[in-house]
Design a protein around this motif. Structure first.
Motif, mmCIF file in Angstrom:
data_model
loop_
_atom_site.group_PDB
_atom_site.id
_atom_site.type_symbol
_atom_site.label_atom_id
_atom_site.label_comp_id
_atom_site.label_asym_id
_atom_site.label_seq_id
_atom_site.Cartn_x
_atom_site.Cartn_y
_atom_site.Cartn_z
ATOM 1 N N ASP A 230 -26.493 -30.375 -7.778
ATOM 2 C CA ASP A 230 -25.200 -30.868 -8.229
ATOM 3 C C ASP A 230 -24.090 -30.018 -7.609
ATOM 4 N N PHE A 233 -21.903 -28.118 -9.995
ATOM 5 C CA PHE A 233 -22.580 -27.296 -10.998
ATOM 6 C C PHE A 233 -21.789 -26.047 -11.372
ATOM 7 N N LYS A 236 -19.098 -26.845 -13.782
ATOM 8 C CA LYS A 236 -19.667 -27.223 -15.080
ATOM 9 C C LYS A 236 -20.221 -26.006 -15.805
ATOM 10 N N TRP A 237 -20.844 -25.096 -15.065
ATOM 11 C CA TRP A 237 -21.432 -23.897 -15.669
ATOM 12 C C TRP A 237 -20.344 -22.993 -16.253
ATOM 13 N N TRP A 240 -19.116 -24.512 -19.398
ATOM 14 C CA TRP A 240 -20.108 -24.384 -20.479
ATOM 15 C C TRP A 240 -20.062 -22.980 -21.084
ATOM 16 N N LYS A 249 -25.730 -29.126 -24.157
ATOM 17 C CA LYS A 249 -24.790 -29.465 -23.096
ATOM 18 C C LYS A 249 -24.889 -28.540 -21.887
ATOM 19 N N PRO A 251 -25.509 -27.473 -18.420
ATOM 20 C CA PRO A 251 -25.601 -28.291 -17.201
ATOM 21 C C PRO A 251 -26.856 -27.972 -16.386
ATOM 22 N N ASN A 252 -27.369 -28.974 -15.706
ATOM 23 C CA ASN A 252 -28.532 -28.794 -14.835
ATOM 24 C C ASN A 252 -28.069 -28.601 -13.392
#
Length: 398
Positions: A230, A233, A236-237, A240, A249, A251-252
Protein backbone atom coordinates in the motif's frame (compact mmCIF):
# COMPACT_ATOMS: atom_id res chain seq x y z
CA UNK A 1 -6.38 -47.90 -3.18
CA UNK A 2 -5.00 -45.99 -6.14
CA UNK A 3 -7.52 -46.05 -8.96
CA UNK A 4 -5.33 -44.53 -11.66
CA UNK A 5 -4.27 -46.58 -14.64
CA UNK A 6 -0.54 -47.34 -14.96
CA UNK A 7 -0.30 -45.26 -18.15
CA UNK A 8 -1.79 -42.27 -16.33
CA UNK A 9 0.64 -42.73 -13.44
CA UNK A 10 3.64 -42.87 -15.80
CA UNK A 11 2.39 -39.79 -17.62
CA UNK A 12 2.22 -37.93 -14.31
CA UNK A 13 5.81 -38.95 -13.55
CA UNK A 14 7.01 -37.85 -16.99
CA UNK A 15 5.33 -34.48 -16.43
CA UNK A 16 6.94 -34.15 -13.01
CA UNK A 17 10.39 -34.93 -14.46
CA UNK A 18 9.88 -32.35 -17.21
CA UNK A 19 8.72 -29.69 -14.74
CA UNK A 20 11.57 -30.23 -12.25
CA UNK A 21 14.60 -28.02 -12.96
CA UNK A 22 17.89 -29.89 -12.63
CA UNK A 23 19.02 -26.96 -10.47
CA UNK A 24 16.34 -27.84 -7.90
CA UNK A 25 17.69 -31.39 -7.58
CA UNK A 26 21.32 -30.29 -7.37
CA UNK A 27 20.58 -27.56 -4.83
CA UNK A 28 18.71 -30.10 -2.66
CA UNK A 29 22.00 -32.01 -2.31
CA UNK A 30 24.19 -28.91 -2.10
CA UNK A 31 25.93 -29.66 -5.42
CA UNK A 32 27.39 -27.14 -7.90
CA UNK A 33 24.88 -25.83 -10.43
CA UNK A 34 25.26 -25.72 -14.22
CA UNK A 35 26.20 -22.43 -15.91
CA UNK A 36 23.30 -20.23 -16.97
CA UNK A 37 22.05 -21.23 -20.41
CA UNK A 38 23.92 -24.55 -20.51
CA UNK A 39 22.34 -27.38 -22.48
CA UNK A 40 24.38 -30.07 -20.73
CA UNK A 41 25.78 -30.37 -17.22
CA UNK A 42 28.95 -32.30 -16.35
CA UNK A 43 29.39 -33.62 -12.82
CA UNK A 44 31.15 -36.40 -10.90
CA UNK A 45 29.63 -39.82 -11.40
CA UNK A 46 27.21 -40.53 -8.54
CA UNK A 47 27.10 -44.27 -9.23
CA UNK A 48 30.75 -45.28 -8.89
CA UNK A 49 33.47 -43.33 -7.06
CA UNK A 50 36.25 -44.84 -9.19
CA UNK A 51 34.84 -43.18 -12.30
CA UNK A 52 36.32 -39.88 -11.17
CA UNK A 53 39.80 -41.41 -11.49
CA UNK A 54 39.37 -41.49 -15.25
CA UNK A 55 39.74 -38.50 -17.52
CA UNK A 56 36.46 -39.64 -19.07
CA UNK A 57 34.72 -39.87 -15.70
CA UNK A 58 32.25 -37.03 -16.01
CA UNK A 59 28.57 -37.78 -15.79
CA UNK A 60 26.72 -35.91 -18.55
CA UNK A 61 23.17 -34.73 -17.82
CA UNK A 62 21.03 -33.14 -20.51
CA UNK A 63 19.21 -29.96 -19.43
CA UNK A 64 16.12 -30.55 -21.55
CA UNK A 65 12.79 -31.87 -20.30
CA UNK A 66 13.85 -35.55 -20.47
CA UNK A 67 17.05 -34.94 -18.46
CA UNK A 68 18.82 -37.99 -19.85
CA UNK A 69 22.19 -38.84 -18.30
CA UNK A 70 25.14 -41.07 -19.11
CA UNK A 71 28.46 -41.89 -17.45
CA UNK A 72 31.23 -42.41 -19.99
CA UNK A 73 33.14 -44.82 -17.73
CA UNK A 74 30.69 -47.11 -15.91
CA UNK A 75 28.19 -46.66 -18.77
CA UNK A 76 25.25 -46.10 -16.41
CA UNK A 77 22.40 -44.31 -18.19
CA UNK A 78 18.96 -43.10 -17.18
CA UNK A 79 17.13 -39.91 -16.26
CA UNK A 80 16.70 -37.71 -13.20
CA UNK A 81 15.18 -40.65 -11.29
CA UNK A 82 18.38 -42.62 -11.85
CA UNK A 83 20.35 -39.58 -10.73
CA UNK A 84 18.35 -39.46 -7.49
CA UNK A 85 18.97 -43.16 -6.91
CA UNK A 86 22.71 -42.60 -7.34
CA UNK A 87 22.72 -39.55 -5.07
CA UNK A 88 20.92 -41.53 -2.37
CA UNK A 89 22.68 -44.92 -2.67
CA UNK A 90 25.97 -44.15 -4.53
CA UNK A 91 25.50 -47.11 -6.85
CA UNK A 92 23.66 -47.83 -10.11
CA UNK A 93 20.18 -49.39 -10.10
CA UNK A 94 20.09 -53.15 -9.73
CA UNK A 95 19.98 -54.73 -13.17
CA UNK A 96 20.96 -51.49 -14.86
CA UNK A 97 17.60 -49.69 -14.69
CA UNK A 98 15.13 -48.66 -12.01
CA UNK A 99 12.40 -51.17 -11.30
CA UNK A 100 10.06 -52.05 -8.48
CA UNK A 101 10.84 -50.48 -5.12
CA UNK A 102 13.93 -48.66 -6.42
CA UNK A 103 11.72 -46.90 -8.95
CA UNK A 104 9.08 -46.04 -6.34
CA UNK A 105 11.72 -44.72 -3.94
CA UNK A 106 13.20 -42.46 -6.63
CA UNK A 107 9.75 -41.12 -7.55
CA UNK A 108 9.05 -40.49 -3.86
CA UNK A 109 12.29 -38.53 -3.57
CA UNK A 110 11.48 -36.47 -6.65
CA UNK A 111 8.07 -35.63 -5.24
CA UNK A 112 9.63 -34.76 -1.88
CA UNK A 113 12.05 -32.33 -3.55
CA UNK A 114 9.06 -30.72 -5.25
CA UNK A 115 7.24 -30.38 -1.92
CA UNK A 116 4.85 -33.28 -2.50
CA UNK A 117 4.12 -36.58 -0.76
CA UNK A 118 4.43 -39.80 -2.72
CA UNK A 119 1.10 -41.44 -3.42
CA UNK A 120 0.89 -45.10 -2.51
CA UNK A 121 1.01 -47.00 -5.77
CA UNK A 122 0.53 -50.67 -6.40
CA UNK A 123 -0.37 -51.61 -2.85
CA UNK A 124 -3.20 -54.14 -2.62
CA UNK A 125 -6.44 -53.00 -1.09
CA UNK A 126 -6.90 -54.29 2.43
CA UNK A 127 -10.39 -54.72 3.75
CA UNK A 128 -10.48 -53.26 7.26
CA UNK A 129 -11.65 -55.45 10.07
CA UNK A 130 -14.06 -54.25 12.74
CA UNK A 131 -11.11 -53.79 15.09
CA UNK A 132 -9.05 -51.68 12.69
CA UNK A 133 -9.66 -48.35 11.00
CA UNK A 134 -8.75 -47.92 7.32
CA UNK A 135 -5.61 -45.91 6.73
CA UNK A 136 -6.26 -42.51 5.10
CA UNK A 137 -5.26 -42.14 1.48
CA UNK A 138 -1.96 -40.38 0.91
CA UNK A 139 -2.45 -36.76 -0.14
CA UNK A 140 -0.15 -34.02 -1.33
CA UNK A 141 1.29 -31.56 1.13
CA UNK A 142 -0.10 -28.08 1.14
CA UNK A 143 1.15 -26.19 -1.87
CA UNK A 144 0.43 -22.97 -3.74
CA UNK A 145 -0.78 -23.74 -7.24
CA UNK A 146 1.34 -22.04 -9.91
CA UNK A 147 -0.81 -19.40 -11.56
CA UNK A 148 -0.13 -20.81 -15.02
CA UNK A 149 -1.90 -24.03 -13.93
CA UNK A 150 -4.57 -22.46 -11.74
CA UNK A 151 -8.10 -23.81 -12.04
CA UNK A 152 -9.46 -20.28 -12.58
CA UNK A 153 -8.91 -18.69 -15.96
CA UNK A 154 -8.62 -15.21 -14.43
CA UNK A 155 -5.67 -16.41 -12.33
CA UNK A 156 -4.00 -18.12 -15.31
CA UNK A 157 -4.18 -14.85 -17.25
CA UNK A 158 -2.15 -13.18 -14.48
CA UNK A 159 0.71 -15.69 -14.62
CA UNK A 160 2.84 -13.38 -16.77
CA UNK A 161 1.72 -10.12 -15.16
CA UNK A 162 5.28 -9.73 -13.87
CA UNK A 163 6.46 -9.14 -17.45
CA UNK A 164 4.17 -6.11 -17.83
CA UNK A 165 5.07 -4.20 -14.66
CA UNK A 166 6.34 -0.64 -15.10
CA UNK A 167 9.86 -0.16 -13.72
CA UNK A 168 10.63 3.33 -15.09
CA UNK A 169 9.82 6.01 -12.48
CA UNK A 170 9.03 8.50 -15.26
CA UNK A 171 6.06 6.32 -16.21
CA UNK A 172 4.79 5.79 -12.65
CA UNK A 173 2.21 7.65 -10.63
CA UNK A 174 3.64 10.37 -8.34
CA UNK A 175 3.17 8.18 -5.23
CA UNK A 176 4.86 5.19 -6.84
CA UNK A 177 7.72 7.28 -8.21
CA UNK A 178 8.32 8.80 -4.79
CA UNK A 179 8.30 5.32 -3.22
CA UNK A 180 11.05 4.17 -5.60
CA UNK A 181 13.12 7.34 -5.36
CA UNK A 182 13.28 6.92 -1.59
CA UNK A 183 14.98 3.59 -2.30
CA UNK A 184 17.75 4.44 -4.77
CA UNK A 185 19.03 0.87 -4.62
CA UNK A 186 15.76 -0.26 -6.23
CA UNK A 187 16.96 -0.02 -9.83
CA UNK A 188 14.92 -0.72 -12.98
CA UNK A 189 17.18 -3.71 -13.70
CA UNK A 190 16.54 -5.21 -10.28
CA UNK A 191 12.81 -4.56 -10.45
CA UNK A 192 12.63 -6.21 -13.88
CA UNK A 193 14.57 -9.25 -12.70
CA UNK A 194 12.39 -9.75 -9.61
CA UNK A 195 9.02 -8.89 -11.13
CA UNK A 196 8.55 -5.70 -9.11
CA UNK A 197 6.85 -2.49 -10.18
CA UNK A 198 3.56 -0.84 -11.00
CA UNK A 199 0.73 -2.21 -13.12
CA UNK A 200 0.32 -0.07 -16.25
CA UNK A 201 -2.71 2.21 -16.37
CA UNK A 202 -4.25 0.19 -19.18
CA UNK A 203 -3.20 -3.14 -17.68
CA UNK A 204 -4.94 -5.75 -15.60
CA UNK A 205 -6.77 -4.53 -12.52
CA UNK A 206 -4.99 -6.40 -9.70
CA UNK A 207 -3.46 -3.85 -7.27
CA UNK A 208 -3.70 -1.10 -9.86
CA UNK A 209 -2.76 2.48 -8.87
CA UNK A 210 -2.72 2.12 -5.07
CA UNK A 211 -0.12 -0.63 -4.74
CA UNK A 212 3.50 -1.36 -5.55
CA UNK A 213 3.52 -4.95 -6.83
CA UNK A 214 5.87 -7.84 -5.97
CA UNK A 215 5.99 -11.24 -7.69
CA UNK A 216 6.10 -14.35 -5.53
CA UNK A 217 7.58 -17.62 -6.79
CA UNK A 218 7.77 -21.13 -5.39
CA UNK A 219 10.98 -23.08 -4.97
CA UNK A 220 10.83 -24.17 -8.60
CA UNK A 221 10.69 -20.56 -9.76
CA UNK A 222 7.03 -20.65 -10.85
CA UNK A 223 4.86 -17.59 -10.22
CA UNK A 224 2.39 -18.48 -7.48
CA UNK A 225 1.09 -15.06 -6.48
CA UNK A 226 1.54 -11.32 -6.34
CA UNK A 227 1.39 -8.94 -3.41
CA UNK A 228 0.82 -5.22 -3.27
CA UNK A 229 2.47 -2.75 -0.91
CA UNK A 230 0.00 0.00 0.00
CA UNK A 231 1.64 3.22 -1.18
CA UNK A 232 -0.36 5.16 1.41
CA UNK A 233 0.68 2.91 4.29
CA UNK A 234 3.08 5.36 5.96
CA UNK A 235 0.37 8.03 6.10
CA UNK A 236 -2.20 5.56 7.42
CA UNK A 237 0.26 4.22 10.01
CA UNK A 238 1.08 7.69 11.32
CA UNK A 239 -2.63 8.49 11.65
CA UNK A 240 -3.28 5.19 13.43
CA UNK A 241 -0.54 5.96 15.97
CA UNK A 242 -1.82 9.53 16.40
CA UNK A 243 -5.33 8.20 17.04
CA UNK A 244 -4.08 6.01 19.89
CA UNK A 245 -3.88 2.70 17.98
CA UNK A 246 -7.63 2.05 17.79
CA UNK A 247 -8.43 -1.67 17.86
CA UNK A 248 -9.50 -3.18 14.57
CA UNK A 249 -8.17 -0.28 12.50
CA UNK A 250 -4.47 -1.14 12.28
CA UNK A 251 -3.50 -0.58 8.64
CA UNK A 252 -2.01 -3.41 6.59
CA UNK A 253 1.24 -2.75 4.77
CA UNK A 254 0.81 -5.54 2.22
CA UNK A 255 -2.16 -7.06 0.47
CA UNK A 256 -1.88 -10.61 -0.85
CA UNK A 257 -3.93 -12.40 -3.48
CA UNK A 258 -6.80 -14.29 -1.90
CA UNK A 259 -5.96 -17.97 -1.39
CA UNK A 260 -2.19 -17.52 -1.43
CA UNK A 261 -0.54 -19.30 1.51
CA UNK A 262 2.51 -17.15 2.09
CA UNK A 263 3.67 -19.33 4.99
CA UNK A 264 4.53 -22.08 2.50
CA UNK A 265 7.10 -20.00 0.60
CA UNK A 266 10.27 -18.00 1.18
CA UNK A 267 10.57 -14.83 -0.87
CA UNK A 268 13.70 -15.23 -2.96
CA UNK A 269 13.84 -18.97 -2.29
CA UNK A 270 13.63 -20.11 -5.93
CA UNK A 271 16.28 -22.63 -6.99
CA UNK A 272 17.44 -20.95 -10.22
CA UNK A 273 18.65 -18.01 -8.13
CA UNK A 274 21.58 -20.22 -7.15
CA UNK A 275 23.00 -19.64 -10.63
CA UNK A 276 23.91 -16.09 -9.63
CA UNK A 277 27.63 -15.82 -8.66
CA UNK A 278 26.91 -13.38 -5.83
CA UNK A 279 24.55 -15.93 -4.27
CA UNK A 280 27.28 -18.56 -4.08
CA UNK A 281 29.72 -16.02 -2.62
CA UNK A 282 27.15 -14.91 -0.05
CA UNK A 283 26.38 -18.48 0.98
CA UNK A 284 30.08 -19.14 1.52
CA UNK A 285 30.47 -16.01 3.67
CA UNK A 286 27.24 -15.92 5.67
CA UNK A 287 25.28 -19.11 5.09
CA UNK A 288 21.55 -18.61 4.54
CA UNK A 289 20.55 -15.02 5.35
CA UNK A 290 17.00 -14.47 6.58
CA UNK A 291 15.02 -11.22 6.63
CA UNK A 292 11.36 -10.37 6.94
CA UNK A 293 9.93 -8.54 3.93
CA UNK A 294 10.40 -8.18 0.21
CA UNK A 295 12.24 -4.85 0.31
CA UNK A 296 14.72 -6.30 2.78
CA UNK A 297 15.61 -9.06 0.32
CA UNK A 298 16.01 -6.61 -2.55
CA UNK A 299 18.13 -4.22 -0.48
CA UNK A 300 20.41 -7.01 0.68
CA UNK A 301 20.82 -8.21 -2.90
CA UNK A 302 21.96 -4.73 -3.88
CA UNK A 303 24.61 -5.11 -1.15
CA UNK A 304 25.72 -8.45 -2.59
CA UNK A 305 24.00 -10.52 0.09
CA UNK A 306 21.64 -13.36 -0.85
CA UNK A 307 18.74 -13.39 1.59
CA UNK A 308 15.33 -15.03 1.74
CA UNK A 309 12.23 -13.51 3.33
CA UNK A 310 9.47 -14.82 5.58
CA UNK A 311 6.89 -12.25 4.51
CA UNK A 312 6.18 -11.86 8.22
CA UNK A 313 8.05 -11.53 11.52
CA UNK A 314 7.20 -15.08 12.55
CA UNK A 315 8.34 -18.17 10.63
CA UNK A 316 5.90 -21.01 9.95
CA UNK A 317 6.79 -24.69 10.36
CA UNK A 318 7.07 -24.99 6.56
CA UNK A 319 9.46 -22.07 6.40
CA UNK A 320 11.62 -23.38 9.23
CA UNK A 321 11.87 -26.76 7.48
CA UNK A 322 12.97 -25.04 4.26
CA UNK A 323 15.50 -22.84 6.04
CA UNK A 324 17.03 -25.86 7.75
CA UNK A 325 17.25 -27.69 4.42
CA UNK A 326 18.70 -24.66 2.61
CA UNK A 327 21.27 -24.12 5.37
CA UNK A 328 22.39 -27.75 5.44
CA UNK A 329 22.44 -28.26 1.68
CA UNK A 330 23.80 -24.93 0.45
CA UNK A 331 24.81 -22.72 3.36
CA UNK A 332 27.40 -24.79 5.20
CA UNK A 333 24.80 -25.46 7.93
CA UNK A 334 24.85 -21.76 8.87
CA UNK A 335 22.17 -19.06 9.04
CA UNK A 336 22.37 -15.31 9.61
CA UNK A 337 19.26 -13.48 10.86
CA UNK A 338 18.66 -9.81 10.02
CA UNK A 339 15.49 -8.80 11.88
CA UNK A 340 13.34 -5.71 11.73
CA UNK A 341 14.49 -3.96 14.89
CA UNK A 342 11.14 -3.23 16.46
CA UNK A 343 9.44 -5.15 19.27
CA UNK A 344 7.45 -7.50 17.03
CA UNK A 345 10.28 -8.13 14.59
CA UNK A 346 12.83 -9.01 17.25
CA UNK A 347 10.36 -11.23 19.14
CA UNK A 348 9.67 -13.28 16.01
CA UNK A 349 13.35 -13.66 15.14
CA UNK A 350 14.26 -14.66 18.70
CA UNK A 351 11.94 -17.63 18.26
CA UNK A 352 13.44 -18.38 14.84
CA UNK A 353 16.94 -18.26 16.33
CA UNK A 354 15.88 -20.84 18.90
CA UNK A 355 14.18 -23.14 16.37
CA UNK A 356 17.05 -23.13 13.87
CA UNK A 357 19.57 -23.73 16.66
CA UNK A 358 17.52 -26.65 17.95
CA UNK A 359 17.60 -28.11 14.42
CA UNK A 360 21.41 -28.06 14.53
CA UNK A 361 21.92 -25.01 12.30
CA UNK A 362 24.70 -22.66 13.42
CA UNK A 363 22.65 -19.47 13.72
CA UNK A 364 23.64 -15.94 14.64
CA UNK A 365 22.17 -12.43 14.60
CA UNK A 366 23.58 -9.77 12.33
CA UNK A 367 22.33 -7.00 14.58
CA UNK A 368 19.62 -6.06 17.10
CA UNK A 369 18.26 -2.84 18.53
CA UNK A 370 21.04 -2.85 21.10
CA UNK A 371 24.11 -3.83 19.07
CA UNK A 372 26.34 -1.46 17.11
CA UNK A 373 25.53 1.39 19.52
CA UNK A 374 21.83 1.08 18.76
CA UNK A 375 22.37 1.95 15.09
CA UNK A 376 19.47 -0.23 13.92
CA UNK A 377 16.97 0.57 16.68
CA UNK A 378 13.54 1.08 15.11
CA UNK A 379 14.92 0.38 11.64
CA UNK A 380 14.81 -2.42 9.07
CA UNK A 381 17.45 -4.01 6.83
CA UNK A 382 16.10 -2.03 3.86
CA UNK A 383 17.18 1.15 5.71
CA UNK A 384 20.85 0.13 5.74
CA UNK A 385 23.33 2.43 4.04
CA UNK A 386 26.36 0.99 2.30
CA UNK A 387 28.58 2.34 5.08
CA UNK A 388 26.42 0.86 7.86
CA UNK A 389 26.44 -2.56 6.25
CA UNK A 390 30.24 -2.36 5.89
CA UNK A 391 30.48 -1.81 9.66
CA UNK A 392 28.12 -4.71 10.43
CA UNK A 393 29.88 -6.97 7.94
CA UNK A 394 33.20 -6.26 9.61
CA UNK A 395 31.85 -7.42 12.99
CA UNK A 396 30.50 -10.60 11.40
CA UNK A 397 33.95 -11.50 10.08
CA UNK A 398 35.56 -11.35 13.50
Amino acid sequence: MNSRKPSSYMSDIDDLIAQTPLELVLSHYGLPLPPVGAREHRMKCVFNETCSDSKYGNLSVQMDAAKRLHCHVCKTSGNVLSLLHGLEHHQPPAGGRLRGQEFKDAVAKLREINGLVEEQVGKPAVKPTSAAKPEPMSTAKEANTPMIRHEKEAARELANLCDDLVVDVSEMSPDAAQYVRKRPWLTPEQMKAWGVGIIPGNGRSLFRKKYFVYTHRNERGEVVSYSGRDLAFDTKWTKWLRDGKPEGKKPNKHRYVSGYKRGLELYGGHADRLNEPYVQESLREFGVVVCEGQNEILRMESLGVAAVGLGCNKATDHQVEKLVRFAKNAGGNRALLLPDCDEEGEAGFKELLWRLSEAGVQTRLGFTSNTHDGMMRGRQPEDLTDEEWAVIRQTLSV
